[in-house]
Design a protein around this motif. Structure first.
Motif, PDB file in Angstrom:
ATOM      1  N   MET A 114      46.827  24.003  31.597  1.00  0.00           N
ATOM      2  CA  MET A 114      45.723  23.790  32.284  1.00  0.00           C
ATOM      3  C   MET A 114      45.911  23.776  33.939  1.00  0.00           C
ATOM      4  N   GLY A 115      46.963  23.298  34.316  1.00  0.00           N
ATOM      5  CA  GLY A 115      47.564  23.288  35.608  1.00  0.00           C
ATOM      6  C   GLY A 115      48.037  24.604  36.218  1.00  0.00           C
ATOM      7  N   ALA A 116      48.161  25.597  35.587  1.00  0.00           N
ATOM      8  CA  ALA A 116      48.652  26.697  36.073  1.00  0.00           C
ATOM      9  C   ALA A 116      47.702  27.282  37.216  1.00  0.00           C
ATOM     10  N   ASP A 117      46.446  26.946  37.327  1.00  0.00           N
ATOM     11  CA  ASP A 117      45.848  27.638  38.340  1.00  0.00           C
ATOM     12  C   ASP A 117      46.246  26.952  39.551  1.00  0.00           C
ATOM     13  N   GLN A 118      46.855  25.710  39.708  1.00  0.00           N
ATOM     14  CA  GLN A 118      47.416  25.297  40.836  1.00  0.00           C
ATOM     15  C   GLN A 118      48.402  25.988  41.520  1.00  0.00           C
ATOM     16  N   LEU A 119      48.958  26.663  40.898  1.00  0.00           N
ATOM     17  CA  LEU A 119      50.204  27.540  41.213  1.00  0.00           C
ATOM     18  C   LEU A 119      49.704  29.027  42.078  1.00  0.00           C
ATOM     19  N   ASP A 120      48.521  29.130  42.006  1.00  0.00           N
ATOM     20  CA  ASP A 120      47.877  30.269  42.707  1.00  0.00           C
ATOM     21  C   ASP A 120      47.488  29.929  44.036  1.00  0.00           C
ATOM     22  N   VAL A 121      48.045  29.670  45.047  1.00  0.00           N
ATOM     23  CA  VAL A 121      47.492  29.446  46.202  1.00  0.00           C
ATOM     24  C   VAL A 121      46.736  30.444  46.944  1.00  0.00           C
ATOM     25  N   GLN A 122      46.594  31.545  46.454  1.00  0.00           N
ATOM     26  CA  GLN A 122      45.918  32.636  47.273  1.00  0.00           C
ATOM     27  C   GLN A 122      44.382  32.519  46.542  1.00  0.00           C
ATOM     28  N   GLY A 123      44.241  31.911  45.412  1.00  0.00           N
ATOM     29  CA  GLY A 123      42.963  31.627  45.067  1.00  0.00           C
ATOM     30  C   GLY A 123      42.765  32.533  43.780  1.00  0.00           C
ATOM     31  N   ALA A 124      41.857  32.160  42.741  1.00  0.00           N
ATOM     32  CA  ALA A 124      41.575  32.682  41.440  1.00  0.00           C
ATOM     33  C   ALA A 124      40.937  34.296  41.577  1.00  0.00           C
ATOM     34  N   LEU A 125      40.066  34.341  42.662  1.00  0.00           N
ATOM     35  CA  LEU A 125      39.305  35.642  42.616  1.00  0.00           C
ATOM     36  C   LEU A 125      40.037  36.707  43.567  1.00  0.00           C
ATOM     37  N   VAL A 126      41.198  36.371  44.183  1.00  0.00           N
ATOM     38  CA  VAL A 126      41.992  37.311  44.817  1.00  0.00           C
ATOM     39  C   VAL A 126      42.621  38.341  43.734  1.00  0.00           C
ATOM     40  N   ASP A 127      42.547  39.504  43.347  1.00  0.00           N
ATOM     41  CA  ASP A 127      42.861  40.290  42.408  1.00  0.00           C
ATOM     42  C   ASP A 127      42.936  39.645  41.095  1.00  0.00           C
ATOM     43  N   TYR A 128      41.646  39.194  40.752  1.00  0.00           N
ATOM     44  CA  TYR A 128      41.337  38.351  39.506  1.00  0.00           C
ATOM     45  C   TYR A 128      41.633  39.293  38.274  1.00  0.00           C
ATOM     46  N   LYS A 129      41.085  40.534  38.278  1.00  0.00           N
ATOM     47  CA  LYS A 129      41.382  41.264  37.106  1.00  0.00           C
ATOM     48  C   LYS A 129      43.128  41.564  36.748  1.00  0.00           C
ATOM     49  N   THR A 130      43.730  41.608  37.916  1.00  0.00           N
ATOM     50  CA  THR A 130      45.121  41.912  37.639  1.00  0.00           C
ATOM     51  C   THR A 130      45.863  40.437  37.153  1.00  0.00           C
ATOM     52  N   LYS A 131      45.295  39.171  37.676  1.00  0.00           N
ATOM     53  CA  LYS A 131      45.701  38.026  37.079  1.00  0.00           C
ATOM     54  C   LYS A 131      45.292  37.805  35.518  1.00  0.00           C
ATOM     55  N   GLY A 132      44.419  38.578  35.192  1.00  0.00           N
ATOM     56  CA  GLY A 132      44.003  38.386  33.849  1.00  0.00           C
ATOM     57  C   GLY A 132      42.922  37.326  33.524  1.00  0.00           C
ATOM     58  N   HIS A 133      42.250  37.041  34.678  1.00  0.00           N
ATOM     59  CA  HIS A 133      40.896  36.527  34.624  1.00  0.00           C
ATOM     60  C   HIS A 133      39.692  37.347  34.363  1.00  0.00           C
ATOM     61  N   SER A 134      38.481  36.683  34.108  1.00  0.00           N
ATOM     62  CA  SER A 134      37.389  37.458  34.189  1.00  0.00           C
ATOM     63  C   SER A 134      36.226  36.589  34.876  1.00  0.00           C
ATOM     64  N   ILE A 135      35.162  37.294  35.341  1.00  0.00           N
ATOM     65  CA  ILE A 135      34.155  36.389  35.942  1.00  0.00           C
ATOM     66  C   ILE A 135      32.866  37.177  35.321  1.00  0.00           C
ATOM     67  N   GLU A 136      31.794  36.320  35.343  1.00  0.00           N
ATOM     68  CA  GLU A 136      30.474  36.667  35.168  1.00  0.00           C
ATOM     69  C   GLU A 136      29.425  36.197  36.197  1.00  0.00           C
ATOM     70  N   LEU A 137      28.389  36.810  36.614  1.00  0.00           N
ATOM     71  CA  LEU A 137      27.560  36.203  37.718  1.00  0.00           C
ATOM     72  C   LEU A 137      26.191  35.908  36.720  1.00  0.00           C
ATOM     73  N   LEU A 138      26.124  34.340  36.664  1.00  0.00           N
ATOM     74  CA  LEU A 138      25.080  33.719  36.060  1.00  0.00           C
ATOM     75  C   LEU A 138      23.756  33.546  36.623  1.00  0.00           C
ATOM     76  N   GLY A 139      23.623  34.580  37.709  1.00  0.00           N
ATOM     77  CA  GLY A 139      22.297  34.353  38.487  1.00  0.00           C
ATOM     78  C   GLY A 139      22.657  33.283  39.618  1.00  0.00           C
ATOM     79  N   LYS A 140      21.500  32.578  39.766  1.00  0.00           N
ATOM     80  CA  LYS A 140      21.383  31.434  40.907  1.00  0.00           C
ATOM     81  C   LYS A 140      21.272  30.243  40.558  1.00  0.00           C
ATOM     82  N   GLU A 141      21.583  29.077  41.220  1.00  0.00           N
ATOM     83  CA  GLU A 141      21.332  27.739  40.828  1.00  0.00           C
ATOM     84  C   GLU A 141      21.149  27.076  41.924  1.00  0.00           C
ATOM     85  N   ASP A 142      20.211  26.021  42.050  1.00  0.00           N
ATOM     86  CA  ASP A 142      19.645  25.172  43.328  1.00  0.00           C
ATOM     87  C   ASP A 142      21.212  24.256  43.376  1.00  0.00           C
TER      88      ASP A 142
END
Length: 240
Positions: A114-142
């Motif tokens: 669970m701490g593996a994301d701490q080793l990515d100092v560039q951030g999960a969203l930089v080249d997220y597909k290459t890193k094996g992550h996925s994203i979804e846009l869930l609309g907006k929230e206040d």
């Protein structure tokens, strides 16, 4: 006629999915541009920050050191004592003398995963597909009166974060992380503000509300940031 209707329906659904994914990527691209650009972040190999906060009336200093793909360490000083938490790709340790520990204890396999994301100092969203992550846009929230873009990030490890991004600045203002702690799933919320640009051209939040546990958080002020400073390998080894 029925098969034609089904074909049109299939095409419409496929188009909706493609548009949905493209919209999520547009939010990601604007976010990355807002924090200094993907190419600038891809040049970041190490980040060292020093922050200060108060926890239940006690002054706490936190020095975080992370090297891309190698290790993450937090040195925590409070009441004249200093402890640390270390995560590497394969193992980790925790030494908290102010919690009664007398020596470094190894992290569980779950904590390392669970701490593996701490080793990515560039951030999960930089080249997220290459890193094996996925994203979804869930609309907006206040979030405090602002309708923010809501992004769900599912890491390769299975961990899930939700990002809330200000549509005016495209900066991250809040995140919610789902984590399993002692066998129980918990939601940990962080907040980010007072972004400042470093000499390297990247934006860092200098004010962070950090979760300390269920229903407990603290406001941390970042006092110092060092980007790409050499870090010794021994930093990610227990020192006692």
């Amino acid at each position: 006629m029925k098969s034609m209707k089904l074909a049109f329906l299939g095409a419409a659904l496929l188009g909706a999915v493609c548009t949905y994914a493209q919209t999520a990527d547009e939010v990601v691209d604007k976010y990355l541009n807002a924090i200094g650009g993907k190419e600038n972040w891809k040049k970041v190999n190490s980040v060292i920050t020093e922050g200060a906060m108060q926890v239940q009336g006690a002054d706490v200093t936190v020095v975080s050191t992370a090297v891309q793909g190698k290790g993450s360490r937090q040195d925590i000083s409070v009441m004249g004592m200093t402890g640390y938490q270390i995560i590497t790709p394969t193992e980790g340790w925790s030494y908290m003398p102010f919690q009664g520990q007398t020596k470094a204890e190894p992290a569980t396999a779950e904590m390392v995963k669970m701490g593996a994301d701490q080793l990515d100092v560039q951030g999960a969203l930089v080249d997220y597909k290459t890193k094996g992550h996925s994203i979804e846009l869930l609309g907006k929230e206040d979030v405090d009166g602002t309708e923010c873009h809501k992004l769900k990030i599912t890491y390769k490890s299975g961990k899930i974060d939700t990002y809330f991004i200000d549509p005016a600045t495209y900066l991250l203002v809040k995140s919610i992380s789902k984590q399993s702690i002692n066998g129980q799933e918990m939601e940990l919320t962080s907040a980010f503000s007072n972004y400042q640009k470093t000499p390297e051209g990247i934006m860092i939040p200098m004010a962070v509300t950090v979760p300390l546990g269920p229903g407990l958080s603290a406001d941390m002020t970042v006092k110092k940031i060092e980007i790409n400073k050499p870090v010794a390998d021994t930093t990610f080894k227990p020192s006692n």
